[in-house]
Design an enzyme around this catalytic site. Structure first.
Site, PDB file in Angstrom:
ATOM      1  CB  SER A 138      -0.850  -0.016   1.283  1.00 55.11           C
ATOM      2  OG  SER A 138      -1.432   1.245   1.532  1.00 55.11           O
ATOM      3  CE1 TYR A 151      -4.350  -2.050   5.139  1.00 56.12           C
ATOM      4  CE2 TYR A 151      -3.126  -0.052   4.666  1.00 56.12           C
ATOM      5  CZ  TYR A 151      -3.871  -1.131   4.228  1.00 56.12           C
ATOM      6  OH  TYR A 151      -4.137  -1.287   2.882  1.00 56.12           O
TER       7      TYR A 151
END
Ligand code: NAD
Length: 256
Positions: A138, A151
């Site tokens: 990401s 995350y």
């Protein structure tokens, strides 16, 4: 281009994983799907591309189930040539309010599962002298946002694992690279849109506009199809010497 190869994509019953599975299937690769929820729909979508498709329900939090999935893929297709570590979840809270169980689940699914699939896929790739490992990281593998501690930690870890995997196999035909999307409108992101809309009393469209305007200069979502095309490039002969990159496709997010 990928006829006769087998691709296993974790978390591929939805969103980006399903998009990547279809992009690889369109190049002729047989596909092993994994993930929760509706399975028949995604299986039919992939099979419609004229390849063989299998499914394993392994929970990416469970190393024993991951081992079972890798053994199943090998018994069904001989070996996994292309491994896509895509399964991922999100949870948004400040660190002091972040539930420890959510931290553990995110690290297990978004990071540790990729270690387990990779360690189990590598020996057959090494014996064959060819392999592709693609880790769905990401922009949060490159930069941080508040309230996403687990995350961001997992995705930075996944970019690190990508580099080590690439280096350890740099003398072979096995490459490992990471894809780092900005916003992609999948169920994972729709939950964040819904939360923003509820928090600020906005319509769905207004919440989407606000979310995109905060970090993504293009004000556009990246699509699973665009990410699939990048995965196909990594698998192509032109990608033979692309090793250990973390390639952002993010509308300019990390250029700022
Ligand atoms: P999604 O929620 O649409 O899909 C997630 C997939 O993972 C589903 O198939 C789900 O069943 C599966 N999954 C969840 N928990 C699992 C578990 N314990 N075991 C096995 N499978 C499990 O999400 P998405 O947006 O398509 O995300 C896919 C990947 O892309 C994730 O790693 C995510 O972090 C990453 N990513 C997404 C975005 C985005 O904007 N959507 C941006 C950057 C990176």
């Amino acid at each position: 281009m990928l006829k006769g190869k087998t691709a296993l994509v974790t978390g591929s019953t939805s969103g980006i994983g399903l998009g990547l599975a279809k992009a690889l299937a369109a190049q002729g690769a047989n596909i092993v799907l994994n993930g929760f929820g509706d399975v028949e729909g995604p299986q039919a979508e992939v099979a419609a591309l004229g390849v063989q498709v299998a499914y394993h329900a392994a929970d990416m939090r469970q190393p024993a189930e991951i081992a079972d999935m890798m053994a199943y893929a090998a018994s069904r297709f001989g070996r996994v040539d292309i491994l896509v570590n895509n399964a991922g979840i999100q949870h948004v809270a400040r660190i002091e309010n972040f539930a420890p169980e959510r931290w553990d689940a995110i690290i297990a699914i978004n990071l540790s599962s990729a270690f387990h699939t990779t360690r189990l896929a590598l020996p057959a790739m090494q014996a064959a002298g060819w392999g592709r490992i693609i880790n769905l990281a990401s922009v949060h593998g490159l930069v941080a946002s508040g309230e996403k501690s687990a995350y961001v930690a997992a995705k930075h870890g996944l970019v690190g694992l990508t580099k080590v995997t690439a280096l350890e196999n740099a003398g072979s035909g096995i490459t490992c690279n990471a894809i780092c999307p900005g916003w992609v409108l999948t169920p994972l992101v729709q939950k964040q849109v819904d939360a923003k809309a509820a928090e600020l009393g906005l319509s769905n469209d207004a919440a989407i506009k606000l979310i995109l305007s905060e970090k993504e200069p293009s004000r556009q979502f990246t699509t699973p199809e665009e990410l699939g095309a990048l995965a196909v490039f990594f698998c192509s002969p032109a990608g033979n010497n692309v090793r250990g990159v973390a390639w952002n496709m993010d509308g300019g997010w990390v250029a700022q």
